[in-house]
Design a protein around this motif. Structure first.
Motif, PDB file in Angstrom:
ATOM      1  N   ARG A  21       1.078  -1.156  -0.083  1.00 35.77           N
ATOM      2  CA  ARG A  21       0.171  -0.085   0.134  1.00 35.77           C
ATOM      3  C   ARG A  21       0.737   1.201  -0.278  1.00 35.77           C
ATOM      4  O   ARG A  21       0.603   2.264  -0.724  1.00 35.77           O
ATOM      5  CB  ARG A  21      -0.760  -0.103   1.132  1.00 35.77           C
ATOM      6  N   ASP A 105      -8.614  -6.555   5.863  1.00 31.06           N
ATOM      7  CA  ASP A 105      -9.722  -5.607   6.033  1.00 31.06           C
ATOM      8  C   ASP A 105     -10.084  -4.848   4.946  1.00 31.06           C
ATOM      9  O   ASP A 105     -11.342  -4.910   4.521  1.00 31.06           O
ATOM     10  CB  ASP A 105      -9.290  -4.780   7.233  1.00 31.06           C
ATOM     11  N   ASP A 149     -13.754  -8.721  13.539  1.00 30.30           N
ATOM     12  CA  ASP A 149     -12.904  -7.910  14.144  1.00 30.30           C
ATOM     13  C   ASP A 149     -13.180  -6.397  14.395  1.00 30.30           C
ATOM     14  O   ASP A 149     -12.881  -5.753  13.377  1.00 30.30           O
ATOM     15  CB  ASP A 149     -11.463  -8.126  13.354  1.00 30.30           C
ATOM     16  N   ARG A 158      -7.913   5.345  11.461  1.00 30.81           N
ATOM     17  CA  ARG A 158      -6.634   5.492  11.350  1.00 30.81           C
ATOM     18  C   ARG A 158      -6.276   5.785  10.004  1.00 30.81           C
ATOM     19  O   ARG A 158      -5.501   6.832   9.524  1.00 30.81           O
ATOM     20  CB  ARG A 158      -5.688   4.335  11.824  1.00 30.81           C
ATOM     21  N   ARG A 162      -4.843   9.248   8.401  1.00 32.79           N
ATOM     22  CA  ARG A 162      -3.661   9.270   8.022  1.00 32.79           C
ATOM     23  C   ARG A 162      -3.565   9.812   6.742  1.00 32.79           C
ATOM     24  O   ARG A 162      -2.672  10.750   6.200  1.00 32.79           O
ATOM     25  CB  ARG A 162      -2.909   7.984   7.986  1.00 32.79           C
TER      26      ARG A 162
HETATM   27  N1  CTP Z   1      -4.967  -6.728   8.912  1.00 27.18           N
HETATM   28  C1  CTP Z   1      -6.338  -7.082   8.961  1.00 27.18           C
HETATM   29  N2  CTP Z   1      -7.164  -6.807   9.901  1.00 27.18           N
HETATM   30  C2  CTP Z   1      -6.379  -6.419  11.179  1.00 27.18           C
HETATM   31  C3  CTP Z   1      -5.089  -5.983  11.205  1.00 27.18           C
HETATM   32  C4  CTP Z   1      -4.409  -6.265  10.011  1.00 27.18           C
HETATM   33  O1  CTP Z   1      -6.940  -7.431   7.727  1.00 27.18           O
HETATM   34  N3  CTP Z   1      -7.132  -5.991  12.268  1.00 27.18           N
HETATM   35  C5  CTP Z   1      -4.283  -7.145   7.478  1.00 27.18           C
HETATM   36  C6  CTP Z   1      -4.193  -5.962   6.725  1.00 27.18           C
HETATM   37  O2  CTP Z   1      -4.337  -6.356   5.405  1.00 27.18           O
HETATM   38  C7  CTP Z   1      -2.772  -5.295   7.025  1.00 27.18           C
HETATM   39  C8  CTP Z   1      -2.022  -6.489   7.425  1.00 27.18           C
HETATM   40  O3  CTP Z   1      -2.797  -7.258   7.925  1.00 27.18           O
HETATM   41  O4  CTP Z   1      -2.353  -4.425   5.938  1.00 27.18           O
HETATM   42  C9  CTP Z   1      -0.923  -6.150   8.254  1.00 27.18           C
HETATM   43  O5  CTP Z   1      -1.342  -5.354   9.397  1.00 27.18           O
HETATM   44  P1  CTP Z   1      -0.443  -4.655  10.274  1.00 27.18           P
HETATM   45  O6  CTP Z   1       1.155  -4.570   9.853  1.00 27.18           O
HETATM   46  O7  CTP Z   1      -1.114  -4.250  11.422  1.00 27.18           O
HETATM   47  O8  CTP Z   1      -1.033  -3.045   9.629  1.00 27.18           O
HETATM   48  P2  CTP Z   1      -0.482  -2.133   8.311  1.00 27.18           P
HETATM   49  O9  CTP Z   1      -1.647  -2.318   7.328  1.00 27.18           O
HETATM   50  O10 CTP Z   1       0.703  -2.501   7.616  1.00 27.18           O
HETATM   51  O11 CTP Z   1      -0.814  -0.724   8.991  1.00 27.18           O
HETATM   52  P3  CTP Z   1       0.106   0.469   9.827  1.00 27.18           P
HETATM   53  O12 CTP Z   1       0.491   1.182   8.423  1.00 27.18           O
HETATM   54  O13 CTP Z   1      -0.600   1.103  10.683  1.00 27.18           O
HETATM   55  O14 CTP Z   1       1.202  -0.568  10.382  1.00 27.18           O
END
Ligand code: CTP
Length: 388
Positions: A21, A105, A149, A158, A162
């Motif tokens: 992303r 998600d 979840d 968030r 962001r």
């Molecule tokens: N994910 C999800 N549901 C959640 C947490 C995570 O589906 N409750 C999935 C998302 O695809 C996410 C990936 O797991 O991209 C990795 O999660 P994480 O590293 O926690 O988040 P990031 O998307 O990388 O966000 P951030 O930039 O805030 O760390």
């Protein structure tokens, strides 16, 4: 190297999630999540062995971490998830990359890039994630996502804050529905507080808080957590003070998210502070910061009246940096006095010790403390030469 190894083992290897992303958004993200269509743990073991890295295996989750000198790789098998009940830990079983992306998600987080040499760099985008990234839309992948979840509600806030994104219409409806059905109630206090903290630590806490307000989430933290014009102004003020503190020549080390928390809770009574700290099991450091707001008005009045350096010093002595900055959140006209304290007074030390007084022939006693304080006061007020 990882891609070649995957080829040797006959697996497809992808990098997924936040890294992809943010790559498309040209942002740096050092979270390297790899998924393997195959045996993720076996792959991680072989990779760690070949690259001489450290390996941690989490068998219960079917994941592993390979720690190389300067990077850490999270490795998992592509999988399907089932949530037996709301906010539970998911049950998992191996699945295809498409299923693995679908369990996530939002569409913007369901992108992958293949790492096998023959298809290296190929974007895998089954759910129009790239289009949503370009349009600035947060779009849930499936209707049960927030029931599975509920922490994803906070993730939605968030990401929206962001990146300045909007919710896709259907996604907004699902968010409202999940909130109306009280899914947030299913989260343990620790998890709930963790999500608040995470949002306040993210890039745009003010916008995150506004979303909590807009969707009526503050009440899950405390019945006493009200929002009004005063709070709106104070939160903007926090942004300003953080900017002010960061621009200062002298390096001020502080924890910005605590200022937002202090602001949210600043009108709490002693009982409300106690209740909140207990409910969320706050550590003593956090609790003491929040408690300061109970005395903040008195401190401000005293500081306003303080004329001499020593009066400024003894008003602020012992306060932690976030507490000093919070004074400015409440009253920006006090910047000069706070700066004076941070830049000069805080460092003032007296070179006379109790031993010096004994050496002059005086009997030790409680009055020593008073003498030393007087010496310090005189030094702060420039009555004694401060050059050694
Ligand atoms: N994910 C999800 N549901 C959640 C947490 C995570 O589906 N409750 C999935 C998302 O695809 C996410 C990936 O797991 O991209 C990795 O999660 P994480 O590293 O926690 O988040 P990031 O998307 O990388 O966000 P951030 O930039 O805030 O760390």
């Amino acid at each position: 190297k990882a891609g070649r190894l995957a080829d040797e083992l006959g697996y497809n290897l992808y990098i997924v999630g936040g890294f992809v992303r943010d790559l498309l958004l040209e942002r740096i993200n050092l979270d390297l999540d790899l998924v393997v269509e195959g045996e993720g743990i076996e792959f991680a073991k072989t990779l760690a062995h070949k690259l001489n890295g450290d390996l941690d295996i989490y068998r219960d989750f079917g994941t592993a971490v390979v720690d190389l000198d300067n990077v850490k790789l999270d490795i998992a098998t592509t999988r399907i998830e089932y949530y037996p009940y709301t906010a539970s830990l998911p049950e998992v079983e191996p699945g295809s990359i498409q299923q693995d992306l679908f369990r996530r998600d939002f569409t913007i987080n369901a992108l992958a890039i293949q790492l096998n040499p023959t298809a290296f760099g190929q974007l895998v985008d089954y759910f129009n994630g790239k289009k949503d990234l370009e349009a600035g839309v947060i779009h849930l992948l499936h209707n049960f996502s927030l029931y599975d979840d509920p922490t994803r509600i906070f993730r939605a806030f968030r990401f929206a804050s962001r990146y300045g994104y909007q919710f896709y219409e259907e996604t907004e409806r699902l968010i409202k529905q999940a909130i109306d059905l009280d899914t947030i109630e299913k989260l343990s206090p620790n998890r709930l507080f963790g999500k608040l903290k995470h949002g306040l630590q993210d890039e745009n806490p003010t916008s995150f808080i506004r979303l909590l307000v807009k969707y009526d989430i503050l009440v899950y933290f405390s019945d006493s957590l009200v929002w009004n014009q005063v709070k709106e102004k104070l939160v903007k003020q926090v942004d300003k003070i953080i900017g002010w503190a960061m621009k200062k020549e002298q390096n001020i080390e502080f924890t910005p998210w605590i200022l937002y928390l202090m602001t949210l809770l600043e009108h709490f009574t002693k009982e409300e502070v106690e209740k909140f700290s207990k409910k969320f099991n706050l550590n003593s450091q956090l609790k003491s910061r929040i408690k300061t707001s109970l005395e903040i008005e008195q401190i401000i009045t005293k500081l306003k009246q303080a004329e001499r350096n020593s009066e400024v010093y003894y008003t602020l002595e012992g306060l932690k940096i976030e507490e000093l900055l919070f004074i400015l959140v409440k009253d920006f006209s006090l910047t000069e006095k706070i700066s004076l304290f941070l830049e000069e007074l805080k460092e003032v030390e007296i070179k006379v010790s109790g031993k010096d007084i004994i050496d002059l022939g005086y009997q030790p006693g409680p009055y020593f403390k008073q003498i030393l304080k007087e010496v310090k006061r005189a030094k702060l007020d420039g009555k004694i030469d401060s050059t050694p």
